[in-house]
Design an enzyme around this catalytic site. Structure first.
Site, PDB file in Angstrom:
ATOM      1  N   CYS A  23      42.382  35.438  39.503  1.00 13.04           N
ATOM      2  CA  CYS A  23      43.093  34.298  40.278  1.00 13.04           C
ATOM      3  C   CYS A  23      43.595  35.184  41.510  1.00 13.04           C
ATOM      4  O   CYS A  23      44.606  36.032  41.396  1.00 13.04           O
ATOM      5  CB  CYS A  23      44.414  34.085  39.455  1.00 13.04           C
ATOM      6  SG  CYS A  23      45.426  32.958  40.365  1.00 13.04           S
TER       7      CYS A  23
ATOM      8  N   CYS B 146      47.256  34.025  42.745  1.00 10.35           N
ATOM      9  CA  CYS B 146      48.527  34.442  41.902  1.00 10.35           C
ATOM     10  C   CYS B 146      48.101  35.054  40.472  1.00 10.35           C
ATOM     11  O   CYS B 146      47.489  36.127  40.658  1.00 10.35           O
ATOM     12  CB  CYS B 146      49.402  33.108  41.688  1.00 10.35           C
ATOM     13  SG  CYS B 146      48.560  31.653  41.119  1.00 10.35           S
ATOM     14  N   SER B 147      48.393  34.436  39.209  1.00 11.41           N
ATOM     15  CA  SER B 147      47.981  34.904  38.181  1.00 11.41           C
ATOM     16  C   SER B 147      47.542  33.946  36.862  1.00 11.41           C
ATOM     17  O   SER B 147      47.694  34.213  35.865  1.00 11.41           O
ATOM     18  CB  SER B 147      49.477  35.673  37.537  1.00 11.41           C
ATOM     19  OG  SER B 147      50.310  34.574  37.342  1.00 11.41           O
ATOM     20  N   CYS B 148      46.775  33.038  37.422  1.00 14.56           N
ATOM     21  CA  CYS B 148      46.249  32.075  36.465  1.00 14.56           C
ATOM     22  C   CYS B 148      45.463  32.533  35.585  1.00 14.56           C
ATOM     23  O   CYS B 148      44.628  33.629  35.614  1.00 14.56           O
ATOM     24  CB  CYS B 148      45.668  30.910  37.152  1.00 14.56           C
ATOM     25  SG  CYS B 148      46.665  30.012  38.311  1.00 14.56           S
TER      26      CYS B 148
END
Lengths: 221, 204
Positions: free
Chosen positions: B105, B108-110
């Site tokens: 991602c 972000c941090s998906c």
């Protein structure tokens, strides 16, 4: 927004450092930070896109020098302050806490944690903008630089790729971060490494990016 | 101190600020302490990469299940009881001798929580997010994973709510193994795509 969070393709970040036997949380403060962010979701005062946009607006220098849950802390305080639930003065103890009188759902109870997290959220919609593209179409990612939230990463802008899947009508994150669902088709778009990085790419690499209808235009390339 | 470096102790102000935020939210009746405890317990003890390993082991052992997984991963994963936040719409991508998939991602941090739990620090770090879309092979080498030039590398950037689960190649010499034994070979990183599944010797 063209923020520091949009990192795909940036140079100079160094090697990927792994931690052997990494724990789920590094200390209690990370546990509480993670849990608070999820518990606040139950109140229904902000959506996931507003939450992401709040994190993107962290001071870029601080963003780069912060650990992940420090970024969550910054984003949560920002969005809760903007929505009027808390204030910096209350947080620092300068003024006593005032009740929040805005509309919200009840606070999450311990019993409701598993049902809520098992259920998750729904991002698909029944109605919305008709599809402009279909699987197999050549498309170009628009060259846009909105000051608000966007899920079209910088590295893909202006590049041509191929639609390999249509995931159907989804809430449009770029609009949702600013209060409008704007449902439209979400596609998986395949860009070759050469399309994105030119000479620096690799003949046998491809990058698949999930992009919404409004991110794309037809291409004859 | 940065999140592109090894995880280190937070500043005392950060710890204090998190405590203040919790106290404030609890005092305002917006958050309950017991709910926070339950959330931590769920993601520390109940939801983790073992879930995903069960999915992969079943896909390796049961062709019908694998067909359902490749067609509608969320539904096939729900058959095993794994559902929910950050995994509402899962797509399974399969590694073969010709194709190697890896997930990121960049924004972000998906990450697919119901099958993998919460992401490791490196997955959320600037080096991984910046580099894996641009030079995936170099990043994979840092994980000890060598991909020959004639194998296609597919990098999946989770820019929307779709979450990707990599089905690693089944290791050789595992024909007689039970699902339970196969699941032991499926390490977390093999389901992100930065490593391969373990051989029986490596897992022993």
């Amino acid at each position: 927004m063209d923020g520091v969070h949009d990192m795909g393709g940036m140079h100079g970040m160094g090697p990927v450092e792994q931690e052997e036997n990494e724990p789920v949380f590094h200390g209690e403060w990370e546990q509480r930070m993670f849990a608070m962010n999820n518990a606040v979701s139950a109140l229904g005062v902000r959506n996931i896109d507003e939450s992401r946009h709040a994190r993107e607006r962290m001071n870029p220098g601080k963003y780069l020098s912060s650990s992940y849950y420090e970024i969550w802390l910054d984003g949560l305080v920002r969005i809760l302050s903007e929505k009027g639930l808390i204030s910096e003065e209350e947080l620092s103890g300068e003024v006593p806490p005032k009740p929040f009188t805005g509309e919200h759902r009840p606070a999450l109870t311990a019993d409701a944690v598993d049902p809520m997290m098992d259920k998750g959220a729904t991002y698909t919609r029944e109605d919305g903008k008709p599809a402009s593209f279909k699987v197999g179409d050549r498309v170009k990612a628009k060259n846009i630089h909105p000051s608000g939230h966007t899920r079209l990463p910088r590295y893909a802008r202006g590049a041509t790729g191929e639609i390999i899947a249509d995931y159907g009508l989804h809430v449009f994150a770029d609009s949702s971060a600013h209060g409008d669902d704007d449902p439209q088709h979400l596609y998986s778009v395949r860009f070759t490494s050469r399309d994105l990085w030119g000479e620096d790419g690799h003949d046998n690499d491809a990058i698949y990016v999930d992009l919404w209808d409004d991110h794309l235009e037809a291409s004859n390339d | 101190m940065g999140h592109n470096h090894k995880h280190s102790a937070p500043l005392p102000e950060t710890v204090l600020r998190v405590k203040s935020l919790e106290s404030l939210l609890v005092e305002k009746g917006l958050v309950k302490t017991e709910a926070l405890d339950a959330l931590v317990d769920r993601y520390e003890n109940k939801v983790g990469p073992r879930n995903g390993a069960q999915v992969v082991a079943k896909a390796w052992s049961d062709p019908d299940y694998k067909a359902r997984l490749m067609k509608d991963a969320s539904a096939a994963i729900a058959e095993l009881g794994y559902t929910g936040a950050q995994g509402e719409e899962i797509v399974a991508v399969e590694n073969t001798p010709d194709v190697h998939n890896v997930v990121v991602c960049t924004l972000c941090s998906c990450y697919p929580w119901p099958v993998l739990g919460l992401p490791p620090v490196w997955y959320k770090s600037a080096p991984y997010r910046s580099r894996v879309v641009r030079e995936p092979r170099a990043v994979l080498e840092e994980f000890g994973t060598h991909i020959p030039d004639d194998v296609e590398v597919r990098v999946w950037d989770s820019t929307a709510e779709t979450r990707y689960l990599v089905i690693p190649e089944r290791p050789e010499g595992t024909e007689g193994l039970s699902e339970e034994a196969l699941a032991d070979l499926v390490n977390r990183d093999s389901m992100i795509g930065t490593r391969k599944a373990d051989s029986p010797e490596e897992a022993a």
